[in-house]
Motif scaffolding. Structure first.
Motif, PDB file in Angstrom:
ATOM      1  N   UNK A 188       0.834  -1.196   0.000  1.00 62.48           N
ATOM      2  CA  UNK A 188       0.000   0.000   0.000  1.00 62.48           C
ATOM      3  C   UNK A 188       0.871   1.249   0.000  1.00 62.48           C
ATOM      4  N   UNK A 189       0.285   2.339  -0.452  1.00 63.15           N
ATOM      5  CA  UNK A 189       1.005   3.609  -0.497  1.00 63.15           C
ATOM      6  C   UNK A 189       0.276   4.638   0.359  1.00 63.15           C
ATOM      7  N   UNK A 190       1.036   5.419   1.083  1.00 65.06           N
ATOM      8  CA  UNK A 190       0.465   6.526   1.839  1.00 65.06           C
ATOM      9  C   UNK A 190       0.524   7.782   0.991  1.00 65.06           C
ATOM     10  N   UNK A 191      -0.642   8.397   0.770  1.00 67.64           N
ATOM     11  CA  UNK A 191      -0.677   9.601  -0.043  1.00 67.64           C
ATOM     12  C   UNK A 191      -0.138  10.784   0.752  1.00 67.64           C
ATOM     13  N   UNK A 192       0.738  11.551   0.131  1.00 68.08           N
ATOM     14  CA  UNK A 192       1.274  12.749   0.769  1.00 68.08           C
ATOM     15  C   UNK A 192       0.193  13.820   0.788  1.00 68.08           C
ATOM     16  N   UNK A 193      -0.222  14.202   1.997  1.00 72.58           N
ATOM     17  CA  UNK A 193      -1.309  15.167   2.124  1.00 72.58           C
ATOM     18  C   UNK A 193      -0.746  16.569   2.368  1.00 72.58           C
ATOM     19  N   UNK A 194      -0.084  17.128   1.342  1.00 70.08           N
ATOM     20  CA  UNK A 194       0.312  18.525   1.446  1.00 70.08           C
ATOM     21  C   UNK A 194      -0.945  19.384   1.381  1.00 70.08           C
ATOM     22  N   UNK A 195      -0.811  20.642   1.696  1.00 72.19           N
ATOM     23  CA  UNK A 195      -1.970  21.514   1.810  1.00 72.19           C
ATOM     24  C   UNK A 195      -2.776  21.584   0.517  1.00 72.19           C
ATOM     25  N   UNK A 196      -2.078  21.619  -0.621  1.00 67.61           N
ATOM     26  CA  UNK A 196      -2.770  21.709  -1.899  1.00 67.61           C
ATOM     27  C   UNK A 196      -3.560  20.445  -2.189  1.00 67.61           C
TER      28      UNK A 196
ATOM     29  N   UNK B 100      -6.974   1.801 -10.428  1.00 68.53           N
ATOM     30  CA  UNK B 100      -6.645   0.440 -10.007  1.00 68.53           C
ATOM     31  C   UNK B 100      -6.316   0.329  -8.538  1.00 68.53           C
ATOM     32  N   UNK B 101      -6.604   1.372  -7.764  1.00 67.52           N
ATOM     33  CA  UNK B 101      -6.319   1.350  -6.330  1.00 67.52           C
ATOM     34  C   UNK B 101      -7.616   1.516  -5.534  1.00 67.52           C
ATOM     35  N   UNK B 102      -7.628   0.915  -4.371  1.00 68.00           N
ATOM     36  CA  UNK B 102      -8.667   1.128  -3.374  1.00 68.00           C
ATOM     37  C   UNK B 102      -8.177   2.231  -2.447  1.00 68.00           C
ATOM     38  N   UNK B 103      -8.941   3.309  -2.348  1.00 66.21           N
ATOM     39  CA  UNK B 103      -8.514   4.477  -1.591  1.00 66.21           C
ATOM     40  C   UNK B 103      -9.272   4.532  -0.267  1.00 66.21           C
ATOM     41  N   UNK B 104      -8.531   4.750   0.802  1.00 65.22           N
ATOM     42  CA  UNK B 104      -9.118   4.958   2.121  1.00 65.22           C
ATOM     43  C   UNK B 104      -8.675   6.319   2.623  1.00 65.22           C
ATOM     44  N   UNK B 105      -9.651   7.178   2.956  1.00 68.60           N
ATOM     45  CA  UNK B 105      -9.340   8.483   3.546  1.00 68.60           C
ATOM     46  C   UNK B 105      -9.947   8.535   4.937  1.00 68.60           C
ATOM     47  N   UNK B 106      -9.188   9.081   5.890  1.00 68.51           N
ATOM     48  CA  UNK B 106      -9.572   9.008   7.297  1.00 68.51           C
ATOM     49  C   UNK B 106      -9.339  10.351   7.962  1.00 68.51           C
ATOM     50  N   UNK B 107     -10.274  10.751   8.805  1.00 63.43           N
ATOM     51  CA  UNK B 107     -10.051  11.850   9.743  1.00 63.43           C
ATOM     52  C   UNK B 107     -10.166  11.274  11.144  1.00 63.43           C
ATOM     53  N   UNK B 108      -9.028  10.926  11.729  1.00 65.45           N
ATOM     54  CA  UNK B 108      -9.009  10.267  13.032  1.00 65.45           C
ATOM     55  C   UNK B 108      -9.465  11.188  14.151  1.00 65.45           C
TER      56      UNK B 108
ATOM     57  N   UNK C 276      -4.442   9.219   4.197  1.00 63.63           N
ATOM     58  CA  UNK C 276      -5.041   8.720   2.958  1.00 63.63           C
ATOM     59  C   UNK C 276      -4.144   7.615   2.431  1.00 63.63           C
ATOM     60  N   UNK C 277      -4.744   6.472   2.110  1.00 63.96           N
ATOM     61  CA  UNK C 277      -3.985   5.291   1.720  1.00 63.96           C
ATOM     62  C   UNK C 277      -4.497   4.774   0.384  1.00 63.96           C
ATOM     63  N   UNK C 278      -3.570   4.409  -0.479  1.00 62.10           N
ATOM     64  CA  UNK C 278      -3.911   3.796  -1.769  1.00 62.10           C
ATOM     65  C   UNK C 278      -3.475   2.334  -1.726  1.00 62.10           C
ATOM     66  N   UNK C 279      -4.455   1.438  -1.819  1.00 59.37           N
ATOM     67  CA  UNK C 279      -4.195   0.002  -1.742  1.00 59.37           C
ATOM     68  C   UNK C 279      -4.283  -0.562  -3.157  1.00 59.37           C
ATOM     69  N   UNK C 280      -3.187  -1.051  -3.714  1.00 59.54           N
ATOM     70  CA  UNK C 280      -3.232  -1.558  -5.091  1.00 59.54           C
ATOM     71  C   UNK C 280      -4.106  -2.795  -5.206  1.00 59.54           C
TER      72      UNK C 280
END
Length: 801
Positions: free
Chosen positions: A204-212, A236-244, A289-293
């Motif tokens: 899996x990849x962690x998406x870089x959440x810069x301000x933009x 082709x990725x399953x995306x998970x976005x979270x506000x903990x 935010x995580x991208x799961x291939x």
């Protein structure tokens, strides 16, 4: 035993022929994996090679004649013909050639025989014993590691194997188990790992959440959005976005943590950023935010049977234990399997299972043609009961998962076969199950052609909840989980279904009973509700006299902390009948319409009303009620409001237009509320509408009250926008079981040869009333007949038309 190694010319065909029965299976395997390993070892275009043959691995190990580079095959692993025959190349020992007694076998002369099967492998090739004492999981795990490394399938069409302490057997290639039987010793179940793990072979990849990036995603990820161009690179990725930091879904109950769930969304990205998976939430922030291939091919696991021991784990650890197959790879298909207890054993485990099949962070997974198990929980002796829910199938963060032709049934002691969270686009087809369950946040559940047993459907969430051609054995078709607010934020539709109650208990088709609790998200009873072509079959409880409600909702519309519940803008009940007993059904009680929040505003200004909700009851077999008094608010089919006037929160509170068509014995209570009601082609028992702001319209109806005690007035039908009767017939009231034509004068809207109130067009009197009046030597006055023919509400009640 062979006296001396035989030598022969080697080709791919002769190599497969030389490994006996196993080779025949591999050669015939329709889904053969790539043969790259074999071609890497044997160059068929070069000079012919020689193959040395041995009866067993033991004989191979003892041979002094082998040298580096020699090709050898065996007729079996432990004994000739045991299915473990395989092809090896002899090599010098080095750092890359470490013996493990399976695919790398140490020879007595200091060399090693290295497995070079390139089509498929089975467990016997790796030394699995299958004697009931040995932990075959060790060799099975080596086989799967080899298959994964060389990208070839496991083909093990038969045999019995015992798995004890071995866990996390990796499955990364296709598996054909055929009639193979696995015996799982549950004394060694683990809290962390199942015995088999279907692994995602891409990290899996962690998406870089810069301000933009965060700002762009916050703008895009919200309900209704279908495409996010900023995520096109993640097709082709399953995306998970979270506000903990935003906690929702707080679970009611003293035993549960009040931390709740992080606000989270799950969706799949296709080309150009097209999303699969409706978005339910809006976000104020993201903490991750995580991208799961997701693989671009399907991994198929088919066949096999599993016998489990039913024991409590010996390690003494408390809580959920894993046992069967965990799936962390998208596009996985598992089919044609059987799961059950060892013969002569029963489920005595005191610890809950986390699912024989468990799914985690997956997209497009199918489980089909399976016999699974719900485990025991509520045993008769409390000391033997399991503290928590225990599941045969479980998972979380699942998108587009389909369950087809599953059987998992048991009696009332067993818990639910399903136990899931964050399950979106959940499909169940042609199954027989004791339960379908999503604790927190189901989004889109489709159930078709199923039979559901004692535990039924228990869910919370939203989107589409569509159930078709399905039978439910029990007293509630769908129970919305009270601990998560009994919410459904979307469409609810039951079509062509059957509910089969058992015992003399209150029945509710849809049970929506949240507690007065702040769950930190909106709670309500659907955005639209449709129940049509439903049969409620009491053949298992023909003596039941308890009420059957189509919807059972909370008596409040606001929680104590001021949170407003939402209510459906459209509720339809059509073509509903009861079999197996004479009593019909009741509809719904809404004693507090004043605080609900609907998406649209209603209008009421004393001159007109524009509703924001439609309630339709068409062709429903209603229960023949006999209220004690005419204003009995308990013995009614539909109740809205109450005996005390209450102010509405605002114009988004509940204001329905109610329509009954082709129904018998209607009893309706509309108290101190804003509403309109139209009844057509119905028989009307009681209508009580004190303080009604709205209108009442009766067309082609027959009025005959049936009560225990005679009131001063049977019908309270005064309404601010007018009460209208068209082509209606007034029959003699029934009091304490006896017809009494004299009581017609107490209807509340007419008196024989006297006043007629409200709007009337072609109102008639029943023959029993007409005959009774004439038998008393009375005649109907022309003025009274004229008022029945046509009367306007602006006329004085006693004035001639």
């Amino acid at each position: 035993m062979f006296q001396q190694p035989a030598k022969r010319n080697f080709t791919r065909r002769s190599a497969l022929a030389g490994i006996g029965a196993s080779g025949a299976v591999l050669a015939g395997y329709a889904g053969r994996a790539l043969a790259a390993e074999t071609s890497a070892v044997i160059d068929e275009s070069g000079p012919a090679a020689c193959v040395a043959r041995y009866s067993t691995v033991g004989e191979l190990k003892a041979s002094p004649a082998l040298r580096d580079g020699t090709l050898v095959d065996t007729a079996g692993f432990h004994a000739p013909g045991d299915g473990g025959g395989a092809l090896y190349r002899v090599r010098n020992l080095d750092e890359d050639t470490r013996p493990n007694g399976a695919d790398v076998i140490a020879l007595d002369n200091g060399l090693a025989a290295v497995l070079v099967e390139g089509e498929a492998v089975n467990y016997k090739m790796f030394g699995a014993v299958g004697d009931g004492r040995h932990d075959d999981g060790v060799e099975i795990k080596l086989a799967h590691q080899y298959a994964g490394k060389h990208r070839i399938p496991i083909v093990n069409p038969s045999g019995e194997f015992w798995i004890k302490r071995t866990h996390n057997i990796p499955i990364t290639t296709n598996v054909h188990w055929g009639q193979t039987t696995f015996h799982i010793d549950e004394r060694y179940n683990s809290k962390r790992h199942a015995h088999f793990a279907v692994l995602n072979d891409q990290p899996s990849q962690t998406l870089a959440l810069d301000e933009e990036t965060k700002a762009a995603l916050l703008e895009r990820i919200k309900p209704g959005v279908q495409i996010i161009p900023e995520l096109a690179a993640y097709a082709g990725h399953l995306i998970s976005v979270v506000d903990a930091n935003d906690r929702i879904g707080i679970r009611a109950g003293a035993r549960y943590s009040k931390a709740g769930w992080a606000r989270e969304e799950l969706f799949y990205v296709e080309e150009e950023g097209r999303m699969v998976g409706d978005i339910a939430w809006e976000f104020k922030d993201f903490t991750s935010a995580t991208a799961i291939p997701c693989n671009d091919n399907y991994l198929v696991i088919e066949g096999g049977g599993f016998y489990v021991s039913g024991d409590t784990p010996e390690d003494g650890s408390r809580g959920y234990h894993m046992l069967g197959i965990s799936v962390e790879r998208s596009r996985t298909i598992i089919r044609q399997q059987w799961v059950g207890l060892e013969p002569g054993k029963r489920d005595v485990s005191l610890e809950p299972r986390g699912g024989f099949y468990r799914f985690d962070r997956v997209y497009d997974v199918i489980l089909e043609n399976i016999r699974a198990m719900p485990w025991e929980k509520t045993r008769p002796k409390p000391a033997e009961s399991v503290e928590h829910g225990t599941y045969g199938i479980s998972g979380a963060r699942m998108l587009n998962c389909t369950f087809r032709n599953l059987t998992a049934e048991a009696g009332p002691v067993a818990w639910g076969v399903f136990g899931t969270n964050l399950n979106k686009n959940f499909r169940v087809e042609n199954c027989r199950l004791n339960r379908i369950d999503v604790h927190f946040h189901c989004w889109n559940l489709y159930v078709s052609n199923c039979t559901l047993g004692f535990k039924g459907i228990t869910v919370t969430g939203g989107g589409d909840l569509f159930v078709e051609n399905t039978v439910r054995h029990g007293n509630s078709f769908i129970s919305f989980r009270q601990d998560y607010g009994a919410k459904w934020d979307g469409r609810i539709r039951l079509r062509g279904c059957t509910l089969k109650p058992g015992g003399n208990h209150t029945v509710s088709v849809l049970a929506c009973r949240p507690g007065n609790f702040n769950h930190q998200y909106p709670v309500g009873f659907g955005r639209s509700v449709t129940i049509e072509d439903l049969v409620i079959d009491y053949s298992a409880a023909p003596k039941s006299t308890s009420a059957c409600w189509l919807m059972d909702v909370a008596p409040f519309s606001k929680t104590d902390d001021g949170a407003r519940l939402f209510f459906a803008h459209r509720v339809e009940f059509r073509n509903i009948r009861v079999e197996g007993r004479a009593r019909g059904v009741r509809l719904i009680r809404v004693p507090d319409p004043y605080g609900y929040e609907l998406p649209n505003e209603f209008v009421y200004d004393g001159s007109r009303m524009k509703p924001n909700c439609a309630v339709i009851c068409d062709g429903v077999q209603l229960e023949a009620l006999t209220p004690r008094t005419a204003d009995d608010a308990q013995e009614v089919h539909l109740l809205l409001g109450g005996k005390t006037a209450v102010g509405y929160a605002d114009s988004q509170a509940l204001c329905p237009k109610i329509r009954f068509s082709d129904c018998e014995n209607v009893s309706l209570y509309l108290g101190n509320c804003i509403a309109g009601a139209l009844l057509e082609r119905c028989t009307v028992n009681m209508v009580t509408a004190p303080g009604l702001k709205g209108e009442l319209v009766f067309s082609d109806c027959r009025f005959q009250p049936d009560v225990i005690e005679a009131p001063a007035v049977f019908y309270t039908v005064e309404s601010t926008l007018g009460t209208r009767f068209t082509n209606c017939t007034i029959h003699a009231p029934i009091v304490a079981g006896k017809s009494d034509p004299e009581m017609v004068n107490r209807t509340g809207f007419l008196e024989i040869n006297g006043a007629v109130r409200h709007y009337h067009l072609n109102t008639a009197l029943g023959n029993e009333v007409v005959n009774h009046i004439r038998s008393q030597g009375m005649e109907f006055s022309p003025d009274f007949i004229a008022k029945l023919r046509s009367h306007h509400a602006l006329q004085a009640p006693g004035a001639s038309s």
